[in-house]
Design a protein around this motif. Structure first.
Motif: not given
Length: 141
Positions: A97-104
């Motif tokens: 829930c606290d992780i932000q990512w743009t791609d795998v």
């Protein structure tokens, strides 16, 4: 959300492939029962030699009965139904829930670089596999 679900499924595949995890569908007991049962029957019919022959034949039968049931966990993950993938995603999203990512690739790098996060996700994945899929987990040596 489909994009995030796909990313998390690919992350699960990467985690389990990295640790070489395989699963066994419940049913490997059929193989053991076949081996033991035929060894017992062989012993009744042929004595000590019958036990050896029955055990060998039973072992081969058990091998045939359970063939194809040992699968790498990434294969199991990719074969999950959409509902099962959604359920797994929900289980893992509480950890992510606290992780932000743009791609795998970014998600994988973030998780693989954080030992605690990697351990939490792996534990949650294995809990899902054992509880919901009723599979046994094995690590390949």
């Amino acid at each position: 959300m489909t994009h995030r679900l796909d990313d998390v499924m690919r992350l699960c595949c990467e985690l389990s492939a990295n640790q070489q995890i395989q699963t066994t569908v419940k049913g490997s007991s059929k193989g053991a029962a076949a081996a033991g049962g035929l060894a017992f029957a062989g012993g009744l019919v042929g004595g000590p030699l019958g036990i050896a022959v029955g055990g060998a034949v039973g072992g081969l039968l058990g091998c045939w009965l359970t063939s194809g049931q040992f699968k790498p966990l990434p294969q199991i993950i990719m074969e999950l139904s959409p509902q099962q993938q959604e359920q797994l995603y929900e289980n893992l999203s509480t950890i992510l829930c606290d992780i932000q990512w743009t791609d795998v690739a970014q998600l994988t790098a973030l998780v693989m670089g954080n030992a605690a996060l990697k351990q939490q996700l792996t534990a949650a994945l294995l809990r899902y596999v054992t509880k919901e899929l009723q599979a046994e987990v094995h690590y390949v040596d």
